[in-house]
Design a protein around this motif. Structure first.
Motif: not given
Length: 228
Positions: A41-44, A49-50, A36-37
């Motif tokens: 982290q990937a979403l963050a 980056e966006d 889950l972490a």
């Protein structure tokens, strides 16, 4: 934190043993928590980056971006200035190359210095191709989608057409399209592959337009691929 712990407990089958008399499987819980972490982290990373890319598109320097993130210019360049994979005409079918003509025309006409998912969907629905046939197979009007996404295209102030860059969501959509083309044994990325990529990422203007029309990746997957 309480919500995240509750999510780990909910998704871990070994969190609580029958009868509630024994200790939970802490190693199993740790594994789920680590997964889950990683997702968070990937979403963050995607989120930052966006916004970094949009700052660059609107004239912010690497020094300004580094200051905003609390790091040096060199550090932010090393993290975010990695070259992106290029998708040349040779990687696409004739239909997708023609759709890309409409995509760039939409960006130039609206004076946008980026190609977003809205430009991609507009180009895919501009004329008959495998994407429009896939939509019709799902009982969705490509013409209605074309009008809906056209209403979302906003006028910008850029006049440097040669500097048009793809947004992160657009790059992810075509990366997914490439994976789907390879899995299908296609000689090149086709329009329906890119449409599925736009639907699968579930983010961006195109995803919003598709969602409003009742279209998602699950709706499109499994539909017959109608080639020209």
């Amino acid at each position: 934190m309480d919500d995240l712990i509750a999510e780990v407990d909910r998704t871990c089958d070994a969190a609580h043993r029958p009868g509630g008399q024994e200790q939970p499987d802490w190693l199993a819980l740790l594994t789920v928590a680590a997964n889950l972490a990683g997702q968070l982290q990937a979403l963050a990373d995607d989120l930052v980056e966006d916004y970094v890319e949009h700052c660059r598109m609107h004239g912010s320097s690497w020094t300004d971006i580094g200051t905003a993130l609390g790091v040096t210019r060199q550090a932010v360049q090393q993290r975010f200035h990695a070259p992106h994979k290029r998708y040349g005409p040779e990687t696409m079918t004739d239909d997708l190359r023609q759709a890309m003509v409409h995509v760039k025309q939409a960006a130039v006409h609206h004076r946008n210095n980026y190609i977003g998912t809205e430009h991609l969907l507009w180009g895919l629905t501009a004329e008959d191709n495998t994407a429009t046939r896939l939509l019709r197979a799902a009982d969705v009007s490509p013409e209605d989608l074309h009008k809906a996404v056209g209403a979302r295209l906003s006028m910008g102030a850029s006049q440097a057409a040669e500097r048009i860059a793809w947004t992160p969501y657009s790059r992810k959509a075509i990366a997914i399209a490439e994976e789907r083309a390879e899995a299908a044994g296609s000689a090149g990325i086709d329009c329906d592959h890119l449409l599925l990529g736009l639907a699968q990422i579930g983010r961006g203007v195109a995803a919003g337009v598709l969602s409003e029309a009742g279209v998602d990746a699950a709706t499109l997957d499994g539909r017959p691929r109608l080639r020209g």
